[in-house]
Design a protein around this motif. Structure first.
Motif, short mmCIF file in Angstrom:
data_model
loop_
_atom_site.label_atom_id
_atom_site.label_comp_id
_atom_site.label_asym_id
_atom_site.label_seq_id
_atom_site.Cartn_x
_atom_site.Cartn_y
_atom_site.Cartn_z
N LEU A 21 6.12 6.07 7.92
CA LEU A 21 4.81 5.56 8.36
C LEU A 21 3.83 6.72 8.51
CD1 LEU A 21 3.75 2.74 9.26
CD2 LEU A 21 4.26 3.40 11.59
N LYS A 67 -1.26 -3.18 4.14
CA LYS A 67 -1.33 -4.57 3.73
C LYS A 67 -0.25 -5.41 4.40
CE LYS A 67 -3.29 -3.40 -0.77
NZ LYS A 67 -2.98 -3.29 -2.19
N ASP A 115 3.33 -4.58 3.67
CA ASP A 115 3.78 -3.36 4.35
C ASP A 115 4.37 -3.73 5.72
OD1 ASP A 115 2.83 -1.87 2.27
OD2 ASP A 115 0.91 -1.42 3.24
N VAL A 137 7.24 4.19 3.66
CA VAL A 137 8.26 3.72 4.62
C VAL A 137 9.57 3.42 3.88
CG1 VAL A 137 8.92 1.79 6.12
CG2 VAL A 137 6.67 2.86 6.38
N VAL A 169 1.48 3.11 2.28
CA VAL A 169 2.21 3.17 3.56
C VAL A 169 3.56 2.47 3.43
CG1 VAL A 169 2.14 2.61 6.01
CG2 VAL A 169 0.05 3.27 4.85
N GLY A 170 3.56 1.28 2.82
CA GLY A 170 4.82 0.55 2.62
C GLY A 170 5.75 1.31 1.69
N LEU A 221 7.69 -5.54 5.36
CA LEU A 221 8.76 -4.59 5.03
C LEU A 221 9.23 -3.84 6.28
CD1 LEU A 221 10.33 -3.08 2.66
CD2 LEU A 221 8.57 -1.35 2.87
N SER A 246 0.86 -1.18 0.00
CA SER A 246 0.00 0.00 0.00
C SER A 246 0.90 1.24 0.00
CB SER A 246 -0.90 -0.02 1.24
OG SER A 246 -0.17 0.43 2.36
N LYS A 255 -2.34 7.96 2.13
CA LYS A 255 -3.35 6.99 1.68
C LYS A 255 -4.70 7.65 1.34
CE LYS A 255 -4.58 2.42 2.82
NZ LYS A 255 -4.81 1.46 3.90
#
Lengths: 166, 121
Positions: A145, B2, B5, A106, A102-103, B8, A100, A152
């Motif tokens: 984060l 998800k 995420d 990060v 978010v990942g 990771l 997403s 998002k």
């Protein structure tokens, strides 16, 4: 074409405003060199709602403009190293299924810090800075984060708007 | 968020913690010398047992390094961020203070190199 230029300019302007806001209200993490990186919100969003080339342009242009206006020109080389590395890492992660924003954010936060650290190590020609890496990785996760969680809903709203415009 | 995420984030944090653990558990050996590097080139090597002040002026700026009680610290500098001045004093092998704007590194090194325990005169 005009539409693309206008949207790119809007994104760059927004990134500059966010950097300015961040400079006014410093979010101090107690670690030298670590900041929230609010402008990265714009880059993450651009990766999803614009094409890859435009997002890259937004990232590089905002770094240069922020550095020469209210940023630190001496730190431009570090900002560019961090910004360019994090752009390509975020682009790669965003293309992988199952991540997403978010990942992606990060990964961008961590690689931004990594890029800056590598640039600094090249400048002083010393590996002694590598002891700083774990701290910068953790800081990158936290800032990434926070930015990702904000990005998002922004991406969701923007995608809907951009889709309607077309 | 998800599943990937979380994976990771977990991987990055695990690597960072492993790095921190590695740094913390390294053998803490008292150093013998403070070595000053400018632009990656050795500028000078100073005995930590000898209290002294080292003033360095380059075209990038000014730094004053102080050696006292077997430890070295950055006493003064005219760099914009002053991170080096706020750094605690260092005395263990491989510890360093870095003044990035002036491309200056102060690093403590061990005294094992000579292979001689002590020299008397």
């Amino acid at each position: 074409m005009t539409r693309k230029i206008t949207i790119t300019a809007l994104f760059v302007a927004l990134a500059m405003v966010l950097s300015y806001v961040e400079a006014l209200i410093p979010f101090n993490f107690g670690i030298p060199g670590v900041k929230l990186g609010l402008a990265n919100l714009v880059v993450v969003t651009a990766l999803y709602v614009l094409d890859a080339k435009t997002a890259f342009a937004v990232s590089v242009i905002r770094i240069i403009l922020i550095s020469v206006t209210f940023g630190n020109i001496a730190a431009l080389v570090y900002s560019l190293a961090g910004g360019i590395l994090s752009y390509f890492v975020m682009l790669a992660i965003s293309r992988i299924k199952g991540f997403s924003p978010v990942g992606v954010s990060v990964a961008g936060g961590v690689s931004h810090n990594l890029g800056q650290l590598i640039a600094a190590m090249l400048v002083i020609e010393s590996l002694s800075l590598s002891y700083y890496l774990p701290v910068l990785m953790i800081a990158g996760v936290i800032t990434g984060l926070l930015i990702g969680l904000v990005a998002k809903p922004v991406i969701a709203a923007m995608s809907e708007y951009m889709g309607r415009e077309k | 968020m998800k599943k990937k995420d979380f994976i990771l984030i977990a991987v990055i944090l695990a690597l960072a913690l492993a790095g921190l653990f590695f740094i913390r558990t390294r053998k803490h050996e008292e150093g013998r010398y403070a070595v000053v590097y400018i632009d990656g080139e050795e500028f000078g090597k100073y005995d930590l047992e000898v209290p002294q002040e080292i003033v360095i002026e380059t075209d990038r700026g000014y730094n004053k390094i102080v050696i006292e009680n077997g430890a070295v610290r950055m006493e003064e500098a005219d760099c914009p961020d002053l991170i080096c001045v706020h750094h605690k004093s260092i005395s263990y092998d491989k510890e360093s203070i870095i003044c990035l704007p002036h491309r200056l590194v102060v690093e403590v090194t061990g005294g094992e190199e000579s292979g001689i325990d002590a020299v008397t005169y």
